[in-house]
Design an enzyme around this catalytic site. Structure first.
Site, PDB file in Angstrom:
ATOM      1  N   GLU A  93      -9.160  12.495  15.434  1.00 26.95           N
ATOM      2  CA  GLU A  93      -8.370  12.632  14.202  1.00 26.95           C
ATOM      3  C   GLU A  93      -8.992  13.729  13.343  1.00 26.95           C
ATOM      4  O   GLU A  93     -10.215  13.825  13.258  1.00 26.95           O
ATOM      5  CB  GLU A  93      -8.342  11.304  13.441  1.00 26.95           C
ATOM      6  N   ASP A 131      -5.998   3.838  10.484  1.00 24.09           N
ATOM      7  CA  ASP A 131      -7.435   3.893  10.144  1.00 24.09           C
ATOM      8  C   ASP A 131      -7.812   2.666   9.330  1.00 24.09           C
ATOM      9  O   ASP A 131      -8.844   2.055   9.531  1.00 24.09           O
ATOM     10  CB  ASP A 131      -7.744   5.092   9.246  1.00 24.09           C
ATOM     11  N   HIS A 151       0.821  -1.212   0.000  1.00 18.04           N
ATOM     12  CA  HIS A 151       0.000   0.000   0.000  1.00 18.04           C
ATOM     13  C   HIS A 151       0.856   1.263   0.000  1.00 18.04           C
ATOM     14  O   HIS A 151       0.352   2.367   0.248  1.00 18.04           O
ATOM     15  CB  HIS A 151      -0.996  -0.008   1.167  1.00 18.04           C
TER      16      HIS A 151
HETATM   17  C1  LIG Z   1      -5.772   3.080   1.534  1.00 18.44           C
HETATM   18  C2  LIG Z   1      -4.616   3.403   2.450  1.00 18.44           C
HETATM   19  C3  LIG Z   1      -4.893   3.712   3.771  1.00 18.44           C
HETATM   20  C4  LIG Z   1      -3.828   4.030   4.644  1.00 18.44           C
HETATM   21  N1  LIG Z   1      -4.144   4.357   5.924  1.00 18.44           N
HETATM   22  C5  LIG Z   1      -3.150   4.672   6.778  1.00 18.44           C
HETATM   23  C6  LIG Z   1      -3.436   5.038   8.121  1.00 18.44           C
HETATM   24  O1  LIG Z   1      -4.568   5.099   8.538  1.00 18.44           O
HETATM   25  N2  LIG Z   1      -2.398   5.331   8.923  1.00 18.44           N
HETATM   26  C7  LIG Z   1      -1.095   5.269   8.487  1.00 18.44           C
HETATM   27  O2  LIG Z   1      -0.201   5.520   9.281  1.00 18.44           O
HETATM   28  N3  LIG Z   1      -0.817   4.941   7.219  1.00 18.44           N
HETATM   29  C8  LIG Z   1      -1.790   4.655   6.359  1.00 18.44           C
HETATM   30  N4  LIG Z   1      -1.488   4.344   5.070  1.00 18.44           N
HETATM   31  C9  LIG Z   1      -0.089   4.320   4.664  1.00 18.44           C
HETATM   32  C10 LIG Z   1       0.484   2.942   5.020  1.00 18.44           C
HETATM   33  O3  LIG Z   1       0.602   2.808   6.410  1.00 18.44           O
HETATM   34  C11 LIG Z   1       1.874   2.769   4.503  1.00 18.44           C
HETATM   35  O4  LIG Z   1       1.867   2.924   3.134  1.00 18.44           O
HETATM   36  C12 LIG Z   1       2.382   1.362   4.894  1.00 18.44           C
HETATM   37  O5  LIG Z   1       3.734   1.280   4.609  1.00 18.44           O
HETATM   38  C13 LIG Z   1       1.671   0.329   4.092  1.00 18.44           C
HETATM   39  O6  LIG Z   1       1.798  -0.938   4.687  1.00 18.44           O
HETATM   40  P1  LIG Z   1       2.002  -2.173   3.747  1.00 18.44           P
HETATM   41  O7  LIG Z   1       1.862  -3.410   4.571  1.00 18.44           O
HETATM   42  O8  LIG Z   1       1.172  -2.089   2.528  1.00 18.44           O
HETATM   43  O9  LIG Z   1       3.563  -1.980   3.398  1.00 18.44           O
HETATM   44  P2  LIG Z   1       4.293  -1.924   1.979  1.00 18.44           P
HETATM   45  O10 LIG Z   1       3.744  -0.817   1.155  1.00 18.44           O
HETATM   46  O11 LIG Z   1       4.296  -3.259   1.368  1.00 18.44           O
HETATM   47  O12 LIG Z   1       5.751  -1.547   2.473  1.00 18.44           O
HETATM   48  C14 LIG Z   1       6.005  -0.280   3.011  1.00 18.44           C
HETATM   49  C15 LIG Z   1       7.490  -0.119   3.363  1.00 18.44           C
HETATM   50  O13 LIG Z   1       7.798  -0.982   4.449  1.00 18.44           O
HETATM   51  C16 LIG Z   1       8.802  -1.917   4.067  1.00 18.44           C
HETATM   52  N5  LIG Z   1       8.424  -3.187   4.689  1.00 18.44           N
HETATM   53  C17 LIG Z   1       7.305  -3.932   4.477  1.00 18.44           C
HETATM   54  N6  LIG Z   1       7.303  -4.991   5.294  1.00 18.44           N
HETATM   55  C18 LIG Z   1       8.435  -4.917   6.021  1.00 18.44           C
HETATM   56  C19 LIG Z   1       9.000  -5.722   7.041  1.00 18.44           C
HETATM   57  N7  LIG Z   1       8.398  -6.843   7.464  1.00 18.44           N
HETATM   58  N8  LIG Z   1      10.178  -5.351   7.577  1.00 18.44           N
HETATM   59  C20 LIG Z   1      10.813  -4.221   7.163  1.00 18.44           C
HETATM   60  N9  LIG Z   1      10.336  -3.426   6.207  1.00 18.44           N
HETATM   61  C21 LIG Z   1       9.145  -3.767   5.651  1.00 18.44           C
HETATM   62  C22 LIG Z   1       8.755  -1.962   2.542  1.00 18.44           C
HETATM   63  O14 LIG Z   1       9.975  -2.384   2.002  1.00 18.44           O
HETATM   64  C23 LIG Z   1       8.439  -0.512   2.233  1.00 18.44           C
HETATM   65  O15 LIG Z   1       9.582   0.287   2.329  1.00 18.44           O
HETATM   66  C24 LIG Z   1      -2.496   4.032   4.178  1.00 18.44           C
HETATM   67  C25 LIG Z   1      -2.228   3.725   2.849  1.00 18.44           C
HETATM   68  C26 LIG Z   1      -3.275   3.416   1.985  1.00 18.44           C
HETATM   69  C27 LIG Z   1      -2.963   3.110   0.565  1.00 18.44           C
END
Ligand SMILES: Cc1cc2nc3c(=O)[nH]c(=O)nc-3n(C[C@H](O)[C@H](O)[C@H](O)COP(=O)(O)OP(=O)(O)OC[C@H]3O[C@@H](n4cnc5c(N)ncnc54)[C@H](O)[C@@H]3O)c2cc1C
Length: 328
Positions: free
Chosen positions: A254, A143, A82
């Site tokens: 928020e 969220d 994400h």
């Molecule tokens: C619809 C939507 C809603 C969101 N809502 C919120 C919110 O309410 N609050 C908020 O704070 N953020 C929010 N975000 C942002 C979100 O928290 C970040 O984009 C987060 O990184 C996404 O988590 P993911 O599991 O998809 O990680 P990814 O996008 O897959 O990875 C994010 C980063 O973390 C690294 N990473 C992933 N897994 C690991 C691991 N196990 N160890 C070390 N590094 C790792 C990846 O290499 C990358 O750099 C939202 C994003 C979207 C698209």
């Protein structure tokens, strides 16, 4: 001679095929790993690792480390992808699909200071479901809950509880991390603390989170959920500060900005007093920038009087609403 052969062999990226892992590598079906939520960057990896165990991740990273500084093979952990700007992608490198990690199995510990041990690839929604079985919930959330533990702990993890508990990265007791050399280390405030503080909020640059111990609190039975719309930023910000600073206040606060281009107001009417549908229908906001406070008060059935504490804030809401209801 043997060493030279080994070096030549291992510096070739295709040597990944020879690694013995519990999960598997995919070298052909890698296109999905070149996409994320932002849909702006498409960086095709060489391979995707679907790890079944922590040792799969350690073996792979150790192998890449041993390729030495001449190797250009990069590694990125991918949570629920994400990210918006390709953060979980690795151009011609190895993407590690964290959601396929099977274990450590999620485990909830009850008691005075409850916590849950969860895999780095676990989704927060699944953590919440599991914890609720014990009447518990994480103290700090996002969220949107279809994000992974590793993904949000690599950023910050922010939601309406952050004003009270801090972001998610402030609510972690310890982690298991695979370092850039392929070592598996435990870290906390007291043990390998540099690693602990680097990995939290480290954008995946300091190690891969394979397990995290996350702080919990009793989950409320019920919640009163309120959304208040503002047209005036100064009033909105002042109300938010006042609510955050107040002694007896909400459990979730928020604020955010909305550009109302899509008739989204229909979705917001439930935020208004149901006894007041006439006022809600007078609400004209198309094309305007609005500000929203989202608030929640937790309470348990045996403390339904907490609802009265919320009512004490109603003058703020009605004041703001009355300003809003004036036509621009
Ligand atoms: C619809 C939507 C809603 C969101 N809502 C919120 C919110 O309410 N609050 C908020 O704070 N953020 C929010 N975000 C942002 C979100 O928290 C970040 O984009 C987060 O990184 C996404 O988590 P993911 O599991 O998809 O990680 P990814 O996008 O897959 O990875 C994010 C980063 O973390 C690294 N990473 C992933 N897994 C690991 C691991 N196990 N160890 C070390 N590094 C790792 C990846 O290499 C990358 O750099 C939202 C994003 C979207 C698209």
């Amino acid at each position: 001679m043997t060493i030279r052969i080994n070096l030549c062999f291992s510096s070739n990226p295709s040597s990944l095929r020879t690694l013995s892992v519990d999960g598997h590598f995919s070298f052909d079906e890698v296109h999905h790993a070149a996409k994320d939520f932002g849909n702006r960057f498409q960086l095709l990896p060489l391979a995707v690792l679907y790890p079944k165990s922590v040792s799969d991740i350690a073996t792979t990273i150790r192998h890449i480390w041993q390729m030495g500084p001449n190797s250009e093979l990069t590694v990125a952990a991918r949570g629920h992808s994400h990210s918006l700007q390709g953060q979980a992608q690795a151009h011609q490198g190895v993407v590690i699909n964290m959601e396929s990690l099977q274990g450590p199995k999620m485990h909830v510990y009850t008691g005075n200071n409850p916590y849950v041990d969860a895999s780095g690839g676990e989704l927060w929604i699944d953590i919440l479901r599991e914890c609720l079985e014990y009447g518990l919930a994480p103290k700090s959330w996002t969220d949107y809950l279809h994000l992974t533990v590793g993904g949000t702990l690599s950023n910050a993890g922010v939601s309406g509880q952050a004003f009270r508990h801090g972001p998610q990265i402030s609510n972690v007791h310890q982690m298991e991390v695979v370092t850039g050399k392929g070592e598996v280390l435990n870290c906390s405030e007291k043990q390998n603390s540099d690693l602990f503080h680097s990995v939290l909020g480290g954008l995946g640059q300091f190690g891969i989170i394979t397990r995290a111990r996350i702080s919990l609190e009793p989950a409320p039975d019920m919640v009163k959920w309120i959304r208040v719309l503002y047209s005036d930023f100064t009033t909105f910000a002042a109300d938010q500060e006042r609510l955050i600073g107040a002694e007896s206040t909400f459990d979730y606060i928020e604020g955010f900005v909305i550009i109302n281009r899509t008739g989204l107001l229909n979705n917001w009417r439930s935020s208004f007093n149901p006894q007041d549908p006439v006022q809600a229908s007078q609400f004209h906001s198309d094309g305007r920038t609005l500000y929203c406070l989202e608030l929640a008060k937790y309470f348990n059935r045996d403390r339904a009087d907490a609802l009265n504490e919320v009512s004490a804030w109603s003058p703020i809401f009605w004041f703001s609403l009355s300003k809003l209801l004036r036509k621009p």
